[in-house]
Design an enzyme around this catalytic site. Structure first.
Site, PDB file in Angstrom:
ATOM      1  CE1 TYR A 148      -3.584   2.741   0.966  1.00 29.92           C
ATOM      2  CE2 TYR A 148      -1.766   3.742   2.257  1.00 29.92           C
ATOM      3  CZ  TYR A 148      -2.907   3.602   1.767  1.00 29.92           C
ATOM      4  OH  TYR A 148      -3.571   5.028   1.869  1.00 29.92           O
ATOM      5  CD  GLU A 236      -6.153   4.693  -0.610  1.00 30.16           C
ATOM      6  OE1 GLU A 236      -7.463   4.553  -1.068  1.00 30.16           O
ATOM      7  OE2 GLU A 236      -6.034   4.748   0.724  1.00 30.16           O
TER       8      GLU A 236
END
Ligand code: GDP
Ligand code: MN
Length: 427
Positions: A148, A236
């Site tokens: 991530y 993101e």
């Protein structure tokens, strides 16, 4: 002044108890701060221009286009699978059936036939879900590891924060809560930008070495460059993957723009997809009203974001639930009040309306005549509780009382919230 202090205290008090308000916090903390969301494929197109590694992909609006796209990708990339991905403004598509692998153009066609028109319900869409209208067909990747990477503005430090986690593909909020040691946050000074050592620290945290390490450093540096250049409020990548071939590439991309900066990026405005936005909010933005829809039953019309927040807190404290956040701005006139009424009443959950306006710049009697005028013009079948405070408040109260309309004048915020409750009990 007293009233001002009073509601601030209540806002603070109530907020700590009602997490609901968190959902509008970013809007409330700066009434003009909204974040335009775009689709994954649009985000990837932008990132590609900044040298961020993303898979080859083609948008498809029909099963035929999906088949054609798959055929082209098989030929160009030599990969054995393509991925068909539903394009909606929400994550969690993987688990909801919005991400599927196809081994042939025919299979891509079949998947697309099922996916287009489907209403996907994910943990981010709410129970009503979102209809799929566009697909992204992408070359498949041989995933070795999923990570991530996210960049957003940290309001508590006034810096951008780079977030890195080894737990890719998971909800990052869960990682932060359950295993915070797996989430690294690096504060980036906006004046100096991202430093080389910071990107290396991030890649090191992921446990990478050699080419993978260098590729990750380049990826993160390019992502930060893209984030600041496009005035994003969020970039993101979940998951960022390492492929079996050692590539570091963005499998997913979520980009939000800071609306305040959109005037600097005129070409981004056309990336907006109205279908993905709340129709009431779209309508409100046309009238320059700051409106955020919530799921309660008390419509609110307030001037000023802080007062709107205090009002919502009071409704909540009195046992009701706000149906919306609506800031009509400093100059509440008949026209803005009428627009406000229309938008609030188009939400069928609304059972009562609370108007809370502080006559500081604008006079209360002016607002009262605006409310009366607007209420006469539209078919107002809901009880409307009105609290006007400030210049000429007594005159305004008298006007409301004598209007012969279903307008209930309230004295003070607490009284207003109480009267809302009474109106709801009857409704
Ligand atoms: P989200 O669920 O809406 O966040 O959608 P993502 O784009 O993150 O995709 C969800 C999951 O699908 C990823 O975590 C991957 O596990 C899987 N996926 C996406 N693209 C590929 C691909 O090219 N190959 C493989 N094998 N899996 C993929
Ligand atoms: Mn994802």
């Amino acid at each position: 002044m007293y009233h001002n202090r009073n509601f601030r205290y209540n806002a603070f008090f109530a907020q700590s108890f009602f997490p609901l308000l968190d959902s509008v916090q970013s809007v409330v903390s700066n009434p003009r701060q909204k974040n335009m969301n775009i689709h994954e494929y649009q985000g990837k197109d932008i990132l590609r221009k900044f040298g961020v590694a993303v898979p080859k992909g083609i948008v498809a609006l029909s099963p035929d286009e999906a088949k054609q796209a798959a055929k082209q990708l098989f030929e160009e990339t030599g990969s054995s699978v393509v991925v068909v991905k539903a394009q909606i403004h929400a994550g969690g598509r993987g688990k909801a059936g919005g991400v599927k692998l196809a081994k042939s153009p025919e299979e891509a066609f079949a998947i697309a036939s099922e996916m287009i028109g489907l209403t996907l319900v994910t943990h981010q869409t709410g129970p009503e879900g979102k209809e799929v209208r566009r697909l992204l067909v992408e070359e498949g990747m041989n995933i070795e590891k999923e990570f991530y990477v996210g960049i957003t503005l940290d309001r508590s430090t006034s810096k951008n924060v780079l977030m890195i986690s080894t737990e890719g593909g998971m909800e990052i909020e869960k990682v932060a809560e359950e295993s915070p040691e797996r989430l690294l946050k690096i504060q980036i000074d906006p004046l100096f930008g991202m430093q080389g050592f910071q990107a290396r620290e991030a890649a090191f945290f992921l446990g990478l070495q050699g080419d993978q390490f260098r590729n990750a450093v380049n990826f993160i540096t390019a992502l930060y460059n893209a984030y600041t250049s496009i005035d994003a409020s969020l970039a993101e990548i979940n998951p960022l993957v390492i492929t079996k071939e050692g590539k570091v590439i963005a499998l997913d991309a979520k980009i939000n723009f800071d609306d305040n900066a959109l005037y600097r990026h005129k070409d981004f405005v056309e990336l907006r997809d109205i279908h993905e936005e709340d129709p009431f909010e779209v309508e409100a933005s046309k009238s320059n009203l700051n409106y955020v829809r919530l799921d309660g039953n008390v419509g609110c019309m307030v001037n000023g974001a802080g007062l709107a927040m205090g009002t919502m807190d009071m409704i909540q404290l009195a046992g009701g639930k706000p149906a919306n956040f609506l800031d009509v701005g400093g100059t509440a006139n008949a026209q803005t009040v009428e627009e406000g009424f229309k938008i609030i009443m188009s939400d069928k959950n609304v059972k009562a309306i609370l108007i809370n306006i502080f006559g500081g710049i604008v006079r209360c009697d002016r607002v009262a005549s605006g409310i009366i005028e607007a209420a006469k013009k539209i078919d107002l079948h809901l009880p409307v509780i009105v609290r006007l405070e400030g210049t000429n408040a007594p005159i305004a109260q008298k006007m409301l009382d004598e209007s012969g309309l279903n307008l209930i004048a309230a004295k003070g915020l607490r009284d207003a919230a109480q009267k809302v409750q009474e109106a709801l009990a009857i409704a």
